[in-house]
Design a protein around this motif. Structure first.
Motif, PDB file in Angstrom:
ATOM      1  N   ASP A 188       0.848  -1.205   0.000  1.00  0.00           N
ATOM      2  CA  ASP A 188       0.000   0.000   0.000  1.00  0.00           C
ATOM      3  C   ASP A 188       0.880   1.251   0.000  1.00  0.00           C
ATOM      4  OD1 ASP A 188      -2.208   1.675   0.402  1.00  0.00           O
ATOM      5  OD2 ASP A 188      -2.642   0.947   2.431  1.00  0.00           O
ATOM      6  N   HIS A 251      -2.162   1.697   9.339  1.00  0.00           N
ATOM      7  CA  HIS A 251      -2.717   0.387   9.736  1.00  0.00           C
ATOM      8  C   HIS A 251      -1.711  -0.728   9.516  1.00  0.00           C
ATOM      9  CE1 HIS A 251      -3.235  -0.301   5.365  1.00  0.00           C
ATOM     10  NE2 HIS A 251      -3.452   0.992   5.348  1.00  0.00           N
ATOM     11  N   HIS A 258      -6.264  -4.384   6.010  1.00  0.00           N
ATOM     12  CA  HIS A 258      -6.196  -3.542   7.205  1.00  0.00           C
ATOM     13  C   HIS A 258      -6.319  -4.442   8.437  1.00  0.00           C
ATOM     14  CE1 HIS A 258      -7.711  -0.627   4.139  1.00  0.00           C
ATOM     15  NE2 HIS A 258      -6.840   0.156   4.723  1.00  0.00           N
ATOM     16  N   THR A 282       1.508   0.716   7.831  1.00  0.00           N
ATOM     17  CA  THR A 282       1.649   1.894   6.976  1.00  0.00           C
ATOM     18  C   THR A 282       1.731   3.142   7.837  1.00  0.00           C
ATOM     19  OG1 THR A 282      -0.697   2.503   6.767  1.00  0.00           O
ATOM     20  CG2 THR A 282       0.121   0.790   5.265  1.00  0.00           C
ATOM     21  N   GLU A 284       0.626   7.109   6.839  1.00  0.00           N
ATOM     22  CA  GLU A 284      -0.045   7.766   5.714  1.00  0.00           C
ATOM     23  C   GLU A 284      -0.785   9.030   6.147  1.00  0.00           C
ATOM     24  OE1 GLU A 284      -3.650   5.567   4.366  1.00  0.00           O
ATOM     25  OE2 GLU A 284      -2.820   3.854   5.452  1.00  0.00           O
ATOM     26  N   GLU A 315       1.919   8.109   1.563  1.00  0.00           N
ATOM     27  CA  GLU A 315       1.852   6.835   2.300  1.00  0.00           C
ATOM     28  C   GLU A 315       2.962   5.889   1.876  1.00  0.00           C
ATOM     29  OE1 GLU A 315      -1.676   4.442   1.470  1.00  0.00           O
ATOM     30  OE2 GLU A 315      -1.292   3.201   3.246  1.00  0.00           O
TER      31      GLU A 315
HETATM   32 CO    CO Z   1      -3.058   2.368   3.822  1.00  0.00          CO
END
Ligand code: CO
Ligand code: MF3
Ligand code: CO
Length: 331
Positions: A188, A251, A258, A282, A284, A315
């Motif tokens: 991500d 997350h 997630h 992450t 972000e 992110e």
């Molecule tokens: Co994310």
């Protein structure tokens, strides 16, 4: 199924305090009234309200059945039973390295097409092909029924913008948020891009948001609580006259898009999970020019600033190492 009906002004216009016909969730007087009437049009585009408005969402794009799909690809419902640890095995780490590299590449490839006049739906088509080319599934596609292959968040859109028929305009900023499902794991990342000539104040916002990500990453240290990240990010945001969105966090991520682990980008003393080598999550931060509060459009996805001022975000997916963080989504 996922094609929205085109939204055009109806013959009988709403009252000033009624919901706008466009589906934005705003009152009519704060939304399309500025452009609907003959008088408003005569005043020219400069006096029309400049907010982002919903466009037409194209039909769902197809993913070949040969590409491995996450559990929610058909149902739209991610499994809640899976209780994935945020500290990963060497096998998951190896697969995350590959998925995150691919996500970073898809982001770069898609961002090369950002220019005045391209629609966010065209960017979706480009990203979609870029995922497939790498053997990946676009993680957002049908995740809780999200209809598209990436999120495109323009100007006052904080996050979860749905790609549609709106063309990017000179002076816009747009966040592209790419998540790929590859080898059974999600990678991500996102970045905010300038479209044409962007006002200095908005360039500054994007710059501060990028710095907030870098500062948040620098706060990742084994043995320290997760709350260190938000404390560092918030201090930098506030010092620069901006605010940190509170409703959406970083997350944990891996085989689950997630996990339960949340990474606030503001100082939250209760975020007391201790960072450990092998953890993946992450960072972000969403950074607003004005207040941090948000509203959600009637499409139940598009998150916008409550005051209509702009928001920018960057992110990365990170692996906690023995000394700090490895940025897995660095291209
Ligand atoms: Co994310
Ligand atoms: N990529 C987003 C994130 O950073 C999540 C998008 S979920 C969607 O967590 F459903 F909105 F696409
Ligand atoms: Co993302």
């Amino acid at each position: 199924m996922t094609t929205a009906t085109p939204r055009t002004a109806p013959a009988v216009l709403p009252g000033p305090n009624d919901a706008c016909w466009c589906g934005s969730g705003s009152k009519y007087k704060k939304c399309h009234r500025g452009t609907d009437t003959v008088e408003a049009r005569k005043k020219g585009p400069d006096t029309a309200r400049k907010g982002v408005r919903p466009g037409i969402v194209s039909p769902k794009r197809v993913v070949p059945i040969t590409i491995g799909r996450p559990e929610y690809a058909d149902s739209g419902r991610p499994s809640r039973s899976r209780n994935e640890s945020d500290v990963k095995s060497p096998d998951v780490i190896a697969r995350m390295r590959r998925a995150c590299q691919a996500a970073a590449q898809v982001l770069v490839e898609t961002a090369q097409h950002v220019r005045v006049g391209i629609t966010t739906d065209e960017l979706d088509a480009i990203a979609h092909e870029a995922y497939l080319k790498r053997g990946g599934y676009p993680s957002t596609l049908n995740y809780h029924r999200f209809p598209k292959s990436l999120c495109t968040s323009v100007n006052e859109v904080i996050c979860h913008g749905i790609p549609d028929s709106r063309a990017l305009e000179d002076g816009d900023i747009v966040n592209l948020d790419i998540t790929i499902y590859l080898d059974g794991v999600h990678g991500d990342c996102s970045a905010t891009y300038l479209v044409g000539n962007v006002e200095p104040q908005h360039q500054k916002l994007v710059q501060v948001a990028k710095e907030c990500l870098d500062i948040g990453i620098a706060a990742v240290k084994p043995g320290r609580p997760i709350s260190d990240i938000g404390r560092a990010v918030e201090a930098h945001a506030v010092k620069n006259g901006t605010s940190v969105v509170r409703a959406y966090c970083g997350h944990g991520i891996g085989e689950t898009f997630h996990t339960a682990l949340q990474v606030p980008h503001y100082y939250e003393p209760e975020a007391d999970t201790i960072m450990q080598p092998g953890m993946i999550f992450t960072v972000e931060p969403m950074i607003n020019q004005g207040h941090w509060d948000h509203r959600t459009w009637n499409d139940e996805w598009t998150v916008v600033t409550a005051d209509g001022l702009r928001s920018a975000q960057f992110e990365h997916t990170l692996l906690v190492t023995d000394t700090g963080a490895e940025i897995l989504t660095l291209p």
